[in-house]
Design a protein around this motif. Structure first.
Motif, mmCIF file in Angstrom:
data_model
loop_
_atom_site.group_PDB
_atom_site.id
_atom_site.type_symbol
_atom_site.label_atom_id
_atom_site.label_comp_id
_atom_site.label_asym_id
_atom_site.label_seq_id
_atom_site.Cartn_x
_atom_site.Cartn_y
_atom_site.Cartn_z
ATOM 1 N N THR A 184 24.024 40.007 42.513
ATOM 2 C CA THR A 184 24.724 39.671 41.270
ATOM 3 C C THR A 184 25.919 38.772 41.583
ATOM 4 O O THR A 184 26.488 38.817 42.690
ATOM 5 C CB THR A 184 25.231 40.938 40.564
ATOM 6 N N GLU A 216 28.958 38.971 40.500
ATOM 7 C CA GLU A 216 30.153 39.761 40.781
ATOM 8 C C GLU A 216 30.089 40.401 42.169
ATOM 9 O O GLU A 216 31.096 40.528 42.874
ATOM 10 C CB GLU A 216 30.384 40.831 39.706
ATOM 11 N N PHE A 258 37.874 37.163 40.412
ATOM 12 C CA PHE A 258 37.107 38.338 39.991
ATOM 13 C C PHE A 258 37.815 39.065 38.849
ATOM 14 O O PHE A 258 37.174 39.445 37.859
ATOM 15 C CB PHE A 258 36.920 39.294 41.170
ATOM 16 N N GLN A 310 37.348 37.268 35.593
ATOM 17 C CA GLN A 310 35.987 37.234 35.047
ATOM 18 C C GLN A 310 35.436 38.621 34.721
ATOM 19 O O GLN A 310 34.636 38.760 33.792
ATOM 20 C CB GLN A 310 35.048 36.533 36.051
ATOM 21 N N TYR A 311 35.883 39.646 35.489
ATOM 22 C CA TYR A 311 35.300 40.982 35.327
ATOM 23 C C TYR A 311 36.395 42.060 35.214
ATOM 24 O O TYR A 311 36.462 42.987 36.034
ATOM 25 C CB TYR A 311 34.379 41.297 36.511
ATOM 26 N N LYS A 371 36.739 44.569 33.390
ATOM 27 C CA LYS A 371 36.269 45.926 33.079
ATOM 28 C C LYS A 371 35.331 46.481 34.163
ATOM 29 O O LYS A 371 34.789 47.573 34.008
ATOM 30 C CB LYS A 371 35.521 45.931 31.734
ATOM 31 N N HIS A 372 35.157 45.753 35.217
ATOM 32 C CA HIS A 372 34.235 46.172 36.265
ATOM 33 C C HIS A 372 34.738 47.444 36.936
ATOM 34 O O HIS A 372 35.945 47.678 37.064
ATOM 35 C CB HIS A 372 34.088 45.046 37.297
ATOM 36 N N GLU A 373 33.806 48.273 37.405
ATOM 37 C CA GLU A 373 34.184 49.532 38.032
ATOM 38 C C GLU A 373 34.967 49.336 39.329
ATOM 39 O O GLU A 373 35.658 50.241 39.799
ATOM 40 C CB GLU A 373 32.929 50.365 38.319
ATOM 41 N N ILE A 429 37.441 47.211 39.664
ATOM 42 C CA ILE A 429 38.708 46.532 39.369
ATOM 43 C C ILE A 429 39.901 47.236 40.012
ATOM 44 O O ILE A 429 40.880 46.596 40.387
ATOM 45 C CB ILE A 429 38.904 46.390 37.836
#
Length: 379
Positions: A35, A37, A60, A63-64, A66-68, A70
């Protein structure tokens, strides 16, 4: 449900903590390099150059958000910004990281470092308190029942005690750096509330006393001076305030206790490193002049004119530059010598006082005229 506290290992500027390097409160899960990310995280985790790594981490986070992962990203960014001496960005990401469980002692302390770097008293107050609270939770945590966890618990408690001490130091150090007396008061009173027995509070007593004076909080300055005197650790400035307060309250015993101690301390004190000889001599002259003046004035108020004459004569050359006290010392000497039947000396002092514009000028002129009329042949 309370958020668990995670402990990490690192080295304070003054103490060795547990473990090697910077441990992470937020762990990075297995990466999926298939992926976009995952590829970006992999690049960031493998990058050794701090500046390049920060670029990848910022990309990162943008762009992300809410990513786990973070939390891990923010933690890496915080460390990177601190290493790069970028206080503003470190504080900003520290705020974001603070909102993501688990609570992390090390992240809070890293953010405190950023506040120190920025030399921001308000941020130091905030993050010192936050870090201390997290450390205290660990210190107060119960010992685990499982035998294989006890050593780790002991290490964590010891580490947290070191963190707690560091937060006290941060308040003390910031108080020394800021020039705003109100901020100095806030910082040192926070230290006082956190640990009244802190080694840094004792070192900062003189700074806090002067801050109270500059901020116009005279009642607290007096109380702190009295506390220091009771502990046998007053500064010269504290003794001056205590002697003056006792003089106004007509407490003769304390006036002479404080002024005698003040003279002894001042005469024995070595010149501080970095202070010019002339500046140090001037300070000693000022302090001694005030001490002898207050002692002499108290004797004068009690009509003890012989000791008043002795102390005021010692004060006279030392207060010559003090436009408020110099005329008063001359007047008090004149009256004391008149009562001691040293008429020529009395006339000389009245004459000198009458030549200076002050609240004592008119009365000195009148008394000099009366003496000359009463005693012929005076110079």
């Amino acid at each position: 449900m309370k958020t668990p506290i995670v402990f990490c290992s690192f080295m304070f500027s003054f103490v060795m903590a547990v473990g090697n390097g910077l441990a992470q409160c937020h762990q990075l899960a297995e990466l999926n390099a298939a992926t976009p990310e995952g590829q970006l995280l992999q690049q960031a985790s493998q990058e050794s150059d701090n500046a390049k790594k920060l670029v990848l981490l910022e990309q990162f986070a943008g762009q992300y958000p809410k990513h786990e992962a973070i939390g891990w990203v923010y933690e890496q960014m915080l460390d990177g910004y601190v290493k790069a001496n970028d206080a503003d960005k470190a504080l900003a990401v520290g705020e974001k990281l603070d909102a993501i469980p688990p609570e992390c002692v090390e992240s809070a302390q890293q953010t405190l470092k950023a506040a120190e770097m920025k030399k921001d008293p308000d941020q130091v107050l905030k993050w010192s308190a936050k870090t201390a609270a997290l450390a205290q939770k660990a210190i107060s945590s119960p010992q685990p029942k499982e035998q294989d966890q006890i050593d780790n618990w002991k290490a964590r408690v010891d580490y947290s005690k070191q963190v707690s001490t560091y937060t006290e130091y941060s308040l003390y150090a910031m108080a020394l750096q800021t020039q705003d007396p109100k901020k100095q008061v806030e910082l040192l009173e926070a230290l006082q509330q956190r640990n009244p027995k802190s080694e840094y509070l004792a070192k900062a007593a003189g700074v806090l006393f002067q801050a109270y004076q500059k901020a116009g909080v005279n009642d607290k300055a007096l109380a702190l001076a009295q506390q220091a005197a009771n502990a046998g650790q007053p500064t010269e400035d504290m003794l001056l305030v205590l002697a003056d307060d006792s003089l106004r309250k007509k407490d003769s015993e304390k006036v002479h206790t404080y002024t005698t101690k003040l003279v002894g301390i001042t005469n024995a004190a070595p010149k501080p490193e970095g202070v010019a000889d002339a500046a140090w001599a001037k300070r000693k002259e000022t302090i001694l002049g005030l001490a002898y003046y207050m002692s002499g004035k108290d004797y004068y108020n009690q009509s003890k004119f012989a000791p008043a004459d002795k102390d005021l004569r010692q004060a006279l050359p030392l207060v010559e530059a003090n436009v408020n006290i110099h005329p008063e010392v001359l007047y008090l000497l004149a009256y004391a010598n008149y009562k001691l039947e040293k008429i020529q000396d009395a006339a000389n002092f009245y004459k000198a006082c009458a030549a200076i514009k002050s609240p004592f000028q008119a009365l000195a002129t009148k008394n000099l005229t009366n003496i000359r009329a009463q005693y012929h042949g005076l110079k």
